[in-house]
Design a protein around this motif. Structure first.
Motif, PDB file in Angstrom:
ATOM      1  N   TYR A  30      44.727   7.409 -10.487  1.00 55.98           N
ATOM      2  CA  TYR A  30      43.748   7.757 -11.503  1.00 55.98           C
ATOM      3  C   TYR A  30      43.091   6.502 -12.053  1.00 55.98           C
ATOM      4  O   TYR A  30      43.705   5.451 -12.157  1.00 55.98           O
ATOM      5  N   LYS A  31      41.834   6.612 -12.427  1.00 55.25           N
ATOM      6  CA  LYS A  31      41.139   5.531 -13.119  1.00 55.25           C
ATOM      7  C   LYS A  31      41.111   5.866 -14.603  1.00 55.25           C
ATOM      8  O   LYS A  31      41.307   7.023 -14.988  1.00 55.25           O
ATOM      9  N   LEU A  32      40.880   4.863 -15.421  1.00 55.18           N
ATOM     10  CA  LEU A  32      40.725   5.124 -16.847  1.00 55.18           C
ATOM     11  C   LEU A  32      39.428   5.890 -17.076  1.00 55.18           C
ATOM     12  O   LEU A  32      38.434   5.659 -16.369  1.00 55.18           O
ATOM     13  N   PRO A  33      39.393   6.779 -18.040  1.00 51.62           N
ATOM     14  CA  PRO A  33      38.178   7.571 -18.281  1.00 51.62           C
ATOM     15  C   PRO A  33      36.935   6.717 -18.538  1.00 51.62           C
ATOM     16  O   PRO A  33      35.829   7.134 -18.207  1.00 51.62           O
ATOM     17  N   VAL A  34      37.101   5.529 -19.095  1.00 50.62           N
ATOM     18  CA  VAL A  34      35.948   4.673 -19.385  1.00 50.62           C
ATOM     19  C   VAL A  34      35.515   3.846 -18.178  1.00 50.62           C
ATOM     20  O   VAL A  34      34.449   3.231 -18.202  1.00 50.62           O
ATOM     21  N   ALA A  35      36.319   3.830 -17.113  1.00 48.67           N
ATOM     22  CA  ALA A  35      35.990   3.045 -15.922  1.00 48.67           C
ATOM     23  C   ALA A  35      34.916   3.763 -15.102  1.00 48.67           C
ATOM     24  O   ALA A  35      34.866   4.993 -15.039  1.00 48.67           O
ATOM     25  N   ALA A  36      34.066   2.964 -14.489  1.00 50.05           N
ATOM     26  CA  ALA A  36      33.009   3.516 -13.639  1.00 50.05           C
ATOM     27  C   ALA A  36      33.606   4.135 -12.380  1.00 50.05           C
ATOM     28  O   ALA A  36      34.644   3.683 -11.888  1.00 50.05           O
ATOM     29  N   ASP A  37      32.954   5.168 -11.871  1.00 49.86           N
ATOM     30  CA  ASP A  37      33.369   5.746 -10.598  1.00 49.86           C
ATOM     31  C   ASP A  37      33.060   4.760  -9.485  1.00 49.86           C
ATOM     32  O   ASP A  37      31.968   4.182  -9.447  1.00 49.86           O
ATOM     33  N   VAL A  38      34.018   4.568  -8.573  1.00 54.44           N
ATOM     34  CA  VAL A  38      33.803   3.647  -7.460  1.00 54.44           C
ATOM     35  C   VAL A  38      33.383   4.384  -6.193  1.00 54.44           C
ATOM     36  O   VAL A  38      33.019   3.763  -5.213  1.00 54.44           O
ATOM     37  N   LEU A  39      33.437   5.686  -6.227  1.00 53.73           N
ATOM     38  CA  LEU A  39      33.070   6.493  -5.058  1.00 53.73           C
ATOM     39  C   LEU A  39      31.865   7.361  -5.387  1.00 53.73           C
ATOM     40  O   LEU A  39      31.714   7.818  -6.521  1.00 53.73           O
TER      41      LEU A  39
END
Length: 139
Positions: free
Chosen positions: A30-39
């Protein structure tokens, strides 16, 4: 990105090839909710090989891993959805599987199981090299 957790360790030797093939990182946590999507957003979802556990959890709406979170959301996002199982005949005979497959099909998941898809193998006699990737990934 950190190294893959134990449940994805089997894929580690292929991560560089997958990154090169897709042009994107292979995401497994999981990524942090504030992190940008990388895909980029997906056009469709393919779950293959879909295990007994994965199919039952997906049908029950359990999203306790990143992969299950993505496929459970795919139903609500109305993305085209495909699942090609990999399981043995004893697992396929369990009543929960039939209910889960029926429910997923009601949710317009194209479950490639049975004629024209994956046919369960004899327990302890699987042949991973015989998995029908060409059915799951038609050209």
């Amino acid at each position: 990105m950190s190294s893959p957790p134990p449940r994805t360790r089997w894929l580690e030797p292929d991560l560089a090839d997958l990154r090169e093939l897709t042009g994107h990182p292979v995401w497994h946590e999981y990524k942090l909710p504030v992190a940008a999507d990388v895909l980029p957003p997906p056009d469709a979802i393919l779950v293959a090989p879909a295990t007994f556990n994965t199919l039952n959890k997906w049908a029950a709406g359990i999203s306790d891993t990143l992969a299950l979170c993505l496929v459970t959301e795919a139903i609500g996002l109305e993305l085209p959805r495909f699942a090609q199982p990999y399981l043995n005949r004893a697992q396929a005979a369990h009543p929960a599987l039939g209910r889960s497959v029926a429910f997923l099909r009601e949710c317009e998941v194209n479950v490639l199981l049975g004629e024209g898809g994956f046919v369960p193998h004899v327990p302890k006699q699987d042949d991973v090299d015989a998995y029908l990737w060409d059915v799951a990934l038609p050209t």
